[in-house]
Design a protein around this motif. Structure first.
Motif, PDB file in Angstrom:
ATOM      1  N   THR A  32     -25.336 -18.203 -38.980  1.00 29.66           N
ATOM      2  CA  THR A  32     -26.531 -18.346 -39.821  1.00 29.66           C
ATOM      3  C   THR A  32     -27.369 -17.074 -39.746  1.00 29.66           C
ATOM      4  O   THR A  32     -27.298 -16.314 -38.781  1.00 29.66           O
ATOM      5  CB  THR A  32     -27.404 -19.530 -39.354  1.00 29.66           C
ATOM      6  OG1 THR A  32     -27.886 -19.275 -38.024  1.00 29.66           O
ATOM      7  CG2 THR A  32     -26.602 -20.820 -39.352  1.00 29.66           C
ATOM      8  N   ALA A  33     -28.181 -16.864 -40.775  1.00 31.97           N
ATOM      9  CA  ALA A  33     -29.108 -15.729 -40.790  1.00 31.97           C
ATOM     10  C   ALA A  33     -30.342 -16.105 -41.589  1.00 31.97           C
ATOM     11  O   ALA A  33     -30.256 -16.837 -42.581  1.00 31.97           O
ATOM     12  CB  ALA A  33     -28.443 -14.490 -41.388  1.00 31.97           C
ATOM     13  N   ASP A  34     -31.472 -15.615 -41.142  1.00 29.24           N
ATOM     14  CA  ASP A  34     -32.727 -15.872 -41.851  1.00 29.24           C
ATOM     15  C   ASP A  34     -33.758 -14.867 -41.371  1.00 29.24           C
ATOM     16  O   ASP A  34     -33.541 -14.130 -40.412  1.00 29.24           O
ATOM     17  CB  ASP A  34     -33.214 -17.297 -41.588  1.00 29.24           C
ATOM     18  CG  ASP A  34     -34.072 -17.822 -42.741  1.00 29.24           C
ATOM     19  OD1 ASP A  34     -34.444 -17.007 -43.613  1.00 29.24           O
ATOM     20  OD2 ASP A  34     -34.351 -19.029 -42.765  1.00 29.24           O
ATOM     21  N   VAL A  56     -30.503  -8.877 -28.348  1.00 29.86           N
ATOM     22  CA  VAL A  56     -29.560  -9.981 -28.432  1.00 29.86           C
ATOM     23  C   VAL A  56     -29.727 -10.835 -27.178  1.00 29.86           C
ATOM     24  O   VAL A  56     -29.969 -10.313 -26.088  1.00 29.86           O
ATOM     25  CB  VAL A  56     -28.102  -9.470 -28.566  1.00 29.86           C
ATOM     26  CG1 VAL A  56     -27.704  -8.614 -27.371  1.00 29.86           C
ATOM     27  CG2 VAL A  56     -27.134 -10.630 -28.740  1.00 29.86           C
ATOM     28  N   SER A  57     -29.637 -12.132 -27.341  1.00 32.05           N
ATOM     29  CA  SER A  57     -29.787 -13.050 -26.218  1.00 32.05           C
ATOM     30  C   SER A  57     -28.708 -14.117 -26.288  1.00 32.05           C
ATOM     31  O   SER A  57     -28.136 -14.388 -27.350  1.00 32.05           O
ATOM     32  CB  SER A  57     -31.177 -13.697 -26.225  1.00 32.05           C
ATOM     33  OG  SER A  57     -31.373 -14.430 -27.438  1.00 32.05           O
ATOM     34  N   ALA A  58     -28.420 -14.704 -25.131  1.00 40.99           N
ATOM     35  CA  ALA A  58     -27.408 -15.761 -25.033  1.00 40.99           C
ATOM     36  C   ALA A  58     -28.063 -17.019 -24.499  1.00 40.99           C
ATOM     37  O   ALA A  58     -28.958 -16.973 -23.647  1.00 40.99           O
ATOM     38  CB  ALA A  58     -26.266 -15.319 -24.134  1.00 40.99           C
ATOM     39  N   VAL A  81     -24.971 -16.898 -33.927  1.00 40.68           N
ATOM     40  CA  VAL A  81     -23.596 -17.368 -33.862  1.00 40.68           C
ATOM     41  C   VAL A  81     -23.549 -18.445 -32.778  1.00 40.68           C
ATOM     42  O   VAL A  81     -23.783 -18.165 -31.602  1.00 40.68           O
ATOM     43  CB  VAL A  81     -22.613 -16.228 -33.525  1.00 40.68           C
ATOM     44  CG1 VAL A  81     -21.196 -16.774 -33.399  1.00 40.68           C
ATOM     45  CG2 VAL A  81     -22.663 -15.146 -34.590  1.00 40.68           C
ATOM     46  N   LYS A  82     -23.267 -19.658 -33.213  1.00 44.48           N
ATOM     47  CA  LYS A  82     -23.265 -20.804 -32.304  1.00 44.48           C
ATOM     48  C   LYS A  82     -21.890 -21.458 -32.331  1.00 44.48           C
ATOM     49  O   LYS A  82     -21.215 -21.448 -33.366  1.00 44.48           O
ATOM     50  CB  LYS A  82     -24.333 -21.805 -32.742  1.00 44.48           C
ATOM     51  CG  LYS A  82     -24.477 -23.039 -31.860  1.00 44.48           C
ATOM     52  CD  LYS A  82     -25.571 -23.946 -32.403  1.00 44.48           C
ATOM     53  CE  LYS A  82     -25.686 -25.226 -31.573  1.00 44.48           C
ATOM     54  NZ  LYS A  82     -26.713 -26.139 -32.140  1.00 44.48           N
ATOM     55  N   ASP A  83     -21.469 -21.998 -31.194  1.00 44.93           N
ATOM     56  CA  ASP A  83     -20.165 -22.654 -31.160  1.00 44.93           C
ATOM     57  C   ASP A  83     -20.215 -23.888 -30.280  1.00 44.93           C
ATOM     58  O   ASP A  83     -21.164 -24.090 -29.510  1.00 44.93           O
ATOM     59  CB  ASP A  83     -19.078 -21.693 -30.658  1.00 44.93           C
ATOM     60  CG  ASP A  83     -19.318 -21.215 -29.236  1.00 44.93           C
ATOM     61  OD1 ASP A  83     -19.326 -22.043 -28.316  1.00 44.93           O
ATOM     62  OD2 ASP A  83     -19.499 -19.995 -29.044  1.00 44.93           O
ATOM     63  N   SER A  84     -19.182 -24.717 -30.405  1.00 42.04           N
ATOM     64  CA  SER A  84     -19.065 -25.932 -29.597  1.00 42.04           C
ATOM     65  C   SER A  84     -18.053 -25.728 -28.477  1.00 42.04           C
ATOM     66  O   SER A  84     -17.379 -26.652 -28.063  1.00 42.04           O
ATOM     67  CB  SER A  84     -18.619 -27.100 -30.489  1.00 42.04           C
ATOM     68  OG  SER A  84     -17.350 -26.821 -31.080  1.00 42.04           O
ATOM     69  N   THR A 118     -28.029 -14.902 -30.254  1.00 38.91           N
ATOM     70  CA  THR A 118     -29.052 -14.623 -31.260  1.00 38.91           C
ATOM     71  C   THR A 118     -29.336 -13.127 -31.314  1.00 38.91           C
ATOM     72  O   THR A 118     -29.682 -12.525 -30.302  1.00 38.91           O
ATOM     73  CB  THR A 118     -30.357 -15.381 -30.941  1.00 38.91           C
ATOM     74  OG1 THR A 118     -30.084 -16.788 -30.868  1.00 38.91           O
ATOM     75  CG2 THR A 118     -31.398 -15.125 -32.019  1.00 38.91           C
ATOM     76  N   ILE A 119     -29.169 -12.553 -32.499  1.00 43.46           N
ATOM     77  CA  ILE A 119     -29.445 -11.132 -32.729  1.00 43.46           C
ATOM     78  C   ILE A 119     -30.750 -11.018 -33.510  1.00 43.46           C
ATOM     79  O   ILE A 119     -30.943 -11.708 -34.510  1.00 43.46           O
ATOM     80  CB  ILE A 119     -28.317 -10.472 -33.540  1.00 43.46           C
ATOM     81  CG1 ILE A 119     -26.982 -10.611 -32.820  1.00 43.46           C
ATOM     82  CG2 ILE A 119     -28.623  -9.008 -33.813  1.00 43.46           C
ATOM     83  CD1 ILE A 119     -25.803 -10.318 -33.714  1.00 43.46           C
ATOM     84  N   ARG A 120     -31.623 -10.136 -33.061  1.00 43.61           N
ATOM     85  CA  ARG A 120     -32.885  -9.892 -33.768  1.00 43.61           C
ATOM     86  C   ARG A 120     -32.969  -8.407 -34.116  1.00 43.61           C
ATOM     87  O   ARG A 120     -32.875  -7.551 -33.231  1.00 43.61           O
ATOM     88  CB  ARG A 120     -34.082 -10.309 -32.911  1.00 43.61           C
ATOM     89  CG  ARG A 120     -34.118 -11.811 -32.644  1.00 43.61           C
ATOM     90  CD  ARG A 120     -35.331 -12.225 -31.825  1.00 43.61           C
ATOM     91  NE  ARG A 120     -35.355 -13.662 -31.635  1.00 43.61           N
ATOM     92  CZ  ARG A 120     -35.880 -14.540 -32.494  1.00 43.61           C
ATOM     93  NH1 ARG A 120     -36.468 -14.069 -33.605  1.00 43.61           N
ATOM     94  NH2 ARG A 120     -35.843 -15.830 -32.269  1.00 43.61           N
ATOM     95  N   LEU A 121     -33.130  -8.122 -35.406  1.00 45.94           N
ATOM     96  CA  LEU A 121     -33.208  -6.752 -35.893  1.00 45.94           C
ATOM     97  C   LEU A 121     -34.471  -6.588 -36.726  1.00 45.94           C
ATOM     98  O   LEU A 121     -34.860  -7.510 -37.451  1.00 45.94           O
ATOM     99  CB  LEU A 121     -31.982  -6.414 -36.760  1.00 45.94           C
ATOM    100  CG  LEU A 121     -30.616  -6.485 -36.076  1.00 45.94           C
ATOM    101  CD1 LEU A 121     -29.512  -6.421 -37.124  1.00 45.94           C
ATOM    102  CD2 LEU A 121     -30.466  -5.359 -35.069  1.00 45.94           C
TER     103      LEU A 121
END
Length: 499
Positions: free
Chosen positions: A267-269, A330-332, A279-282, A344-347
């Motif tokens: 997702t991006a917003d 970027v954080s995990a 980017v999320k995963d199960s 999560t990437i923040r630019l």
């Protein structure tokens, strides 16, 4: 002597044989937190942790035997309840009659040294795990490649077998190339030699390119991918290739650590002045003790060796470094093992964010097929022969295996394009390029350096030697085709006869 004791950075303490403190210097105040008034007259046991009280009796026994204690490493307690690692040197004190009456202690704080030693040991362990994984990962593609080659050699393959073998070789070679590229990128960033080609980049384009790059892996892993692009055009300033690489690495990471049937969300917003990509995963999640160092080099190598199919544990380290180069973070996040993970990437968003629909980039005009006279120079016969297969695309190809014979071959052949290895015997590729440029017929030749050296200093030297392009091995065939199609001296295929 009193001045030396008072000014020492070490804690210097005297005590009786019953453990009562009789002197306490400023170094002891700094180390343990107690003033001299608070410490003198108290038992030295107040400095010793409960699980180490036995050490005092052991030390007193050594002193009674007249023994000196040198550099005894242990733990002690400070006034605020914290523990420090110290090195103790303890000497017996005797009176004029030679009788043992007490002891003098010199305590030195070795907490930083011990911490650094532990960090070095941990880094060495991670490095060894990484090297084991590197060998494992490089052997993995070699097995299928060798198997495919043996099948091709054993008999004349059917069209289906030929397709199967060539697909395996192509896929596994691409996999090895990505491994090496990741390692080289980390090295370039560490040395500060990587360059970003910044431009206005649409995040939706980055997402699309990353999905295309990771699509095959996600499909093979039988995972569901859900994509939510930004609701409005979202632009950042950056290198589109590197931004795509960032998201691709995160998608690949999720694919490798999510069981078949699992899900990945991309997702991006926009949030304030930031473009946020998630980017999320199960998948299998991240253990709490690993999470704080998930972006460190070699960390993933120790996560799960048997699951590390197609990665070296440098992908996330590369992500963090590339994001920082773009001025972002970027954080995990993970709930623990089995709870999936989210990156999560923040630019920073471009200040001049344009309103309305995203601009459509004009499609690059398709270049006509060309017929080129190509000289391939490589001392590795297999490499030269593989590039000689360009004749199957309608080109005329001549090969040479050293720099000296290559120059005479070029003078006779008059190539439109010369693909030169750098590490050639007799005359290296740089000097060969200069010699070709000195010839009247060589000024218009498109010179392509093809080498295993891809650092900035090598690219700079290639340009100084007269090369038009610098490609690293193994070269992508599509890149060569683009160079050939753009070569002005090559003729369109329909004019081959006139050439």
């Amino acid at each position: 002597m009193a001045a030396i004791v008072a000014s020492s950075d070490d804690a210097i303490i005297s005590k009786t044989l019953t453990g009562i403190i009789t002197s306490w210097n400023e170094g002891a105040e700094r180390l343990f937190g107690y003033t001299a008034e608070e410490a003198i007259g108290q038992s030295v046991m107040m400095l010793i942790p409960d699980d180490r009280k036995h050490e005092e009796e052991m030390i007193l026994a050594w002193l009674r035997r007249g023994e000196r204690v040198d550099h005894y490493e242990t733990l002690r307690v400070t006034k605020d309840g914290g523990q420090i690692e110290i090195s103790l040197t303890i000497s017996p004190i005797r009176n004029d009659a030679g009788q043992l009456v007490g002891a003098s202690k010199v305590a030195r704080d070795i907490t930083p040294q011990k911490r650094a030693h532990r960090e070095l040991e941990e880094a060495d362990t991670r490095k060894n795990e990484f090297l084991a994984l590197l060998a494992h990962e490089l052997r993995n593609p070699l097995g299928p490649i060798r198997h495919a080659v043996k099948i091709l050699r054993a008999r004349a393959p059917s069209p289906e077998e030929l397709q199967w073998a060539t697909n395996i070789i192509d896929r596994q070679t691409e996999h090895m190339t990505r491994l090496v590229d990741d390692l080289l990128d980390v090295a370039r960033i560490t040395r500060g030699t990587i360059e970003l080609r910044r431009e206005r980049v649409d995040i939706a384009d980055v997402m699309k390119a990353a999905v295309e790059a990771s699509g095959a892996l996600i499909e093979r892993a039988r995972l569901q991918l859900r994509i939510t692009p930004p609701v409005e055009p979202l632009y950042v300033e950056g290198d589109p290739t590197r931004l795509t690489q960032i998201v691709t690495n995160l998608l690949d990471n999720s694919a490798k650590y999510t069981d078949p049937g699992g899900r990945i969300w991309l997702t991006a917003d926009r949030e304030g002045d930031e473009a946020v990509i998630r980017v999320k995963d199960s998948g299998i999640g991240i253990a709490p003790d690993v999470l704080p160092r998930i972006f460190d080099m070699f960390t993933q190598a120790g996560l799960s060796l048997e699951r590390a199919q197609g990665g070296l544990g440098v992908g996330l380290a590369l992500v963090e470094r590339l994001v920082k180069l773009h001025g972002g973070s970027v954080s995990a996040l993970s709930g623990g093992l089995g709870q999936g993970s989210q990156f999560t990437i923040r630019l920073p968003v471009m200040q001049a964010q344009r309103q309305g629909a995203a601009e459509l980039r004009p499609a690059a005009p398709s270049l006509p097929a060309k017929h080129c006279r190509i000289l391939v120079v490589d001392d590795n016969q297999d490499s030269a022969d593989s590039l000689a297969m360009l004749h199957m695309l309608g080109h005329e190809v001549k090969t040479a295996n050293d720099g000296a014979s290559a120059l005479s071959a070029a003078a006779e052949f008059r190539p439109d394009v010369a693909i030169l290895d750098i590490g050639l015997p007799k005359v290296n590729g740089y000097d060969l390029a200069k010699q070709i440029r000195e010839q009247p017929w060589g000024r218009s030749v498109v010179l392509v350096a093809l080498t295993g050296w891809g650092q900035e200093q090598h690219r700079k030297r290639s340009a100084e030697s007269g090369f038009n392009h610098h490609l690293t091995k193994p070269v992508e065939f599509e890149v060569l085709q683009q160079i050939l199609a753009a070569a002005d001296s090559c003729l369109p295929q329909r004019n081959v006869a006139a050439h």
